[in-house]
Motif scaffolding. Structure first.
Motif, short mmCIF file in Angstrom:
data_model
loop_
_atom_site.label_atom_id
_atom_site.label_comp_id
_atom_site.label_asym_id
_atom_site.label_seq_id
_atom_site.Cartn_x
_atom_site.Cartn_y
_atom_site.Cartn_z
N GLU A 1 -8.44 -46.07 -7.12
CA GLU A 1 -9.12 -45.77 -7.73
C GLU A 1 -8.97 -45.81 -9.45
O GLU A 1 -9.24 -45.48 -9.96
CB GLU A 1 -8.22 -44.34 -8.05
CG GLU A 1 -8.84 -43.51 -6.72
CD GLU A 1 -8.18 -42.01 -6.28
OE1 GLU A 1 -8.75 -40.74 -5.70
OE2 GLU A 1 -6.82 -41.87 -7.95
N ALA A 2 -7.90 -46.70 -9.71
CA ALA A 2 -7.80 -46.95 -11.39
C ALA A 2 -8.92 -47.62 -11.98
O ALA A 2 -9.12 -48.65 -10.46
CB ALA A 2 -6.57 -48.18 -11.50
N ASP A 3 -9.41 -48.00 -12.97
CA ASP A 3 -10.59 -48.84 -13.96
C ASP A 3 -11.65 -48.99 -12.68
O ASP A 3 -11.63 -50.38 -12.59
CB ASP A 3 -9.46 -50.21 -13.98
CG ASP A 3 -8.56 -49.83 -14.79
OD1 ASP A 3 -8.49 -48.80 -15.80
OD2 ASP A 3 -7.79 -50.78 -15.22
N PRO A 4 -12.11 -48.01 -12.23
CA PRO A 4 -13.75 -48.19 -11.54
C PRO A 4 -14.50 -49.28 -12.37
O PRO A 4 -14.36 -49.00 -12.66
CB PRO A 4 -14.27 -46.74 -10.86
CG PRO A 4 -13.39 -46.23 -11.50
CD PRO A 4 -12.04 -46.66 -12.95
N SER B 1 -12.96 -43.10 -4.99
CA SER B 1 -11.73 -41.66 -4.42
C SER B 1 -11.41 -42.44 -3.27
O SER B 1 -12.50 -42.54 -2.02
CB SER B 1 -12.11 -40.39 -3.92
OG SER B 1 -13.39 -40.12 -3.47
N GLU C 1 0.04 -43.03 -1.67
CA GLU C 1 0.46 -43.27 -3.16
C GLU C 1 0.19 -44.19 -3.19
O GLU C 1 -1.04 -44.22 -5.06
CB GLU C 1 1.36 -42.24 -4.22
CG GLU C 1 1.67 -40.67 -3.78
CD GLU C 1 1.11 -39.71 -3.53
OE1 GLU C 1 0.44 -40.21 -4.41
OE2 GLU C 1 0.37 -39.22 -3.40
N LYS D 1 -4.12 -45.72 -3.62
CA LYS D 1 -5.07 -44.14 -4.00
C LYS D 1 -4.60 -44.75 -5.53
O LYS D 1 -6.05 -44.87 -6.47
CB LYS D 1 -4.28 -42.91 -4.34
CG LYS D 1 -5.37 -41.96 -4.55
CD LYS D 1 -4.69 -40.89 -4.69
CE LYS D 1 -5.52 -39.33 -5.49
NZ LYS D 1 -7.11 -39.65 -5.05
N ARG D 2 -3.24 -45.18 -6.17
CA ARG D 2 -3.43 -45.57 -7.43
C ARG D 2 -4.23 -46.82 -7.26
O ARG D 2 -4.96 -46.51 -8.89
CB ARG D 2 -2.38 -45.71 -8.10
CG ARG D 2 -1.95 -46.05 -9.49
CD ARG D 2 0.40 -46.06 -9.86
NE ARG D 2 0.87 -47.25 -9.15
CZ ARG D 2 1.29 -46.96 -7.55
NH1 ARG D 2 1.76 -45.36 -7.37
NH2 ARG D 2 1.82 -48.03 -7.12
N VAL D 3 -3.96 -47.78 -6.39
CA VAL D 3 -4.90 -48.67 -6.63
C VAL D 3 -6.13 -48.96 -6.66
O VAL D 3 -6.61 -49.22 -7.68
CB VAL D 3 -3.75 -50.39 -5.91
CG1 VAL D 3 -4.69 -51.17 -5.64
CG2 VAL D 3 -2.61 -50.58 -6.04
N ARG E 1 -8.73 -55.68 -3.96
CA ARG E 1 -7.39 -55.28 -4.83
C ARG E 1 -6.54 -54.77 -3.59
O ARG E 1 -5.19 -55.52 -4.54
CB ARG E 1 -7.70 -53.84 -5.74
CG ARG E 1 -8.40 -54.20 -6.59
CD ARG E 1 -8.88 -52.57 -7.14
NE ARG E 1 -10.15 -53.23 -8.36
CZ ARG E 1 -10.02 -51.27 -9.26
NH1 ARG E 1 -9.64 -50.99 -9.26
NH2 ARG E 1 -11.15 -51.61 -10.14
#
Length: 477
Positions: A362-365, A372, A355, A358-360, A247
């Motif tokens: 952790e999104a939609d695992p 995490s 940030e 982290k957002r990318v 990603r």
């Protein structure tokens, strides 16, 4: 300033005084506090403080005052002040920075070499901390002494040596605030903790990348299970973590995809990289120990420099959840953790980049796995301001005098958090970053080494630059 006298004096100082002291420094196990939980009690940093302060006192600098600052739970700081040579220089201050703490030894070293046993071989001093950057104090003092021996002008000089740089300089902001009235407002700062593209000329560092580091963990099971029984039903945590890495990074090119990690490279830095590529050529890649048959990501040397200095990159620097080969079994593991080290461009906002990562991540695992990303630190990069005319001329003239080549300019791919600290604390100052960490110097790796001849010439250049700084006529040229 007589360059012949300067060469003779500084070469003699290095041979007779600096090298013996630097060899003693190498023998001390003063690993930076982040890597040594017993630093307050084992006495290694105190030993270096005694060595440094004793050597400084032996130099008999005129108008010198020295103080060692200590606070409970904080690493010590040495501050040396040398009065200006005359009233005409009294309104100017040069601040010279270095540090005394070291990276861990990182064994093994080559045969006959050891991180704490200094060896001089073929004009190179081997030992942990000699180049990064125990030499800085000695070069700074020798540069000023050279001026005093020749009765030449110099401004008020401050030499600041901290003992936590390799840990991110956690105590330096405190000391700088505490000593703000004593330090004042330096108009010129020289940091000797950086590198050089080769050993043939003086180099100035023009940029540093920032850093975001953190731990990415994927857990899919409460405990490990038999791989023959579970595989095909339970997705591998390793496969999930590969998907997550894709990603943020193109697996074929290494290009990082997140917008917050990318910036537009300034045109002057592109031209700078092109000039450096012409000067350094294949040595840009040749310094790395590639295995036979392998090579760099590109043969365009300017692009390699831009990759290293201005583009974001991802490195995996640690792993957890994987047993060693000798202890591995037919087990589908419960989790995989990776330590991510992301270098961000000099002008990128490191906190926004952290940030975004982290957002990318952790999104939609995938498969509902527990994902995490915990980032431990984020540090901004640095892009140098344009040199004032006198400084540009002085750096170039001194390089021509002592190396026979013009000064050159180059960005660095690493991070030095204190540079932003200095730049933000002294916004009115001309901040110049240089050093002797050139090809194969291995500052954080095995076989760290210092090129003695380069160190002598660098010291001569610093002396010349301090003299030029005190001469107001230089600014008018």
């Amino acid at each position: 300033m007589d360059p012949h006298i300067s060469r003779k004096f500084i070469n003699g100082e290095w041979e007779d005084s600096i090298l013996p002291a630097l060899k003693e420094y190498v023998s001390i196990h003063n690993v930076s506090p982040a890597y040594d939980k017993n630093w307050e009690t084992n006495g290694y940093i105190d030993h270096v403080v005694e060595l440094f302060t004793g050597w400084i006192l032996s130099q008999n600098l005129r108008g010198m005052y020295m103080e060692v600052y200590r606070e409970e739970g904080r690493t010590p700081l040495i501050l040396v002040e040398i009065e200006p040579s005359s009233e005409k220089c009294a309104d100017r201050t040069v601040l010279l920075y270095g540090h005394m703490d070291k990276q861990p030894p990182l064994l093994p070293w080559d045969d006959g070499l050891h991180p704490y046993r200094p060896v001089i071989r073929d004009g190179l001093l081997y030992g942990r901390g000699c180049a990064d950057d125990g030499y800085a104090l000695f070069s700074s003092v020798a540069a000023i002494r050279n001026l005093q021996v020749q009765n030449l002008d110099h401004a008020r000089c401050l030499i600041m040596i901290e003992s936590g740089e390799e840990s991110g300089s956690p105590d330096l902001p405190y000391y700088m605030e505490k000593l703000s009235s004593k330090i004042g407002k330096p108009d010129f700062i020289i940091c000797l903790d950086s590198g050089c593209g080769n050993y043939e000329q003086l180099w100035l560092t023009t940029s540093l990348r920032g850093l975001v580091s953190g731990t990415l963990t994927v857990q899919i099971l409460e405990r490990g299970v038999h791989s023959g029984h579970a595989s095909g039903i339970v997705p591998s945590s390793f496969r999930i973590i590969r998907q997550l890495l894709d990603r943020i990074e193109d697996p074929d090119t290494g290009v990082l995809k997140i917008p917050e990690l990318n910036v537009e490279i300034p045109p002057d830095r592109v031209k700078e990289a092109e000039r450096c590529a012409q000067s350094l050529g294949s040595s840009i890649a040749d310094e790395f120990p590639f295995i036979a048959g392998s090579g760099p990501v590109s043969t365009n040397y300017a692009e390699l420099l831009l990759n290293r200095c201005w583009r974001p990159t991802l490195s995996i620097t640690g792993v957890d959840g994987l047993p060693s080969l000798s202890e591995s079994g037919n087990v589908l593991r419960s989790h995989t953790s990776l330590q991510l080290s992301v270098r961000v461009p000099p002008t990128a906002d490191a906190s926004l980049a952290a940030e975004a990562l982290k957002r990318v991540l952790e999104a939609d695992p995938p498969y509902g796995a527990r994902v995490s990303f915990v980032y431990e630190k984020s540090g901004a990069g640095w892009n140098a301001a344009t040199l004032s005319p006198w400084a540009s001329q002085s750096f170039d003239n001194s390089s021509m005098e002592y190396f026979g080549k013009h000064c050159d300019y180059m960005g660095e791919g690493g991070s030095i958090p204190l540079i932003n600290l200095l730049a933000n604390h002294f916004p009115q100052s001309q901040l110049c970053v240089t050093g002797l960490l050139g090809p194969d110097s291995n500052a954080h790796g095995p076989n760290e080494r210092l090129d003695i001849e380069y160190a002598k010439k660098l010291t001569c250049c610093i002396s010349q630059i301090i003299y030029d700084h005190a001469n107001p006529q230089i600014e008018k040229k």
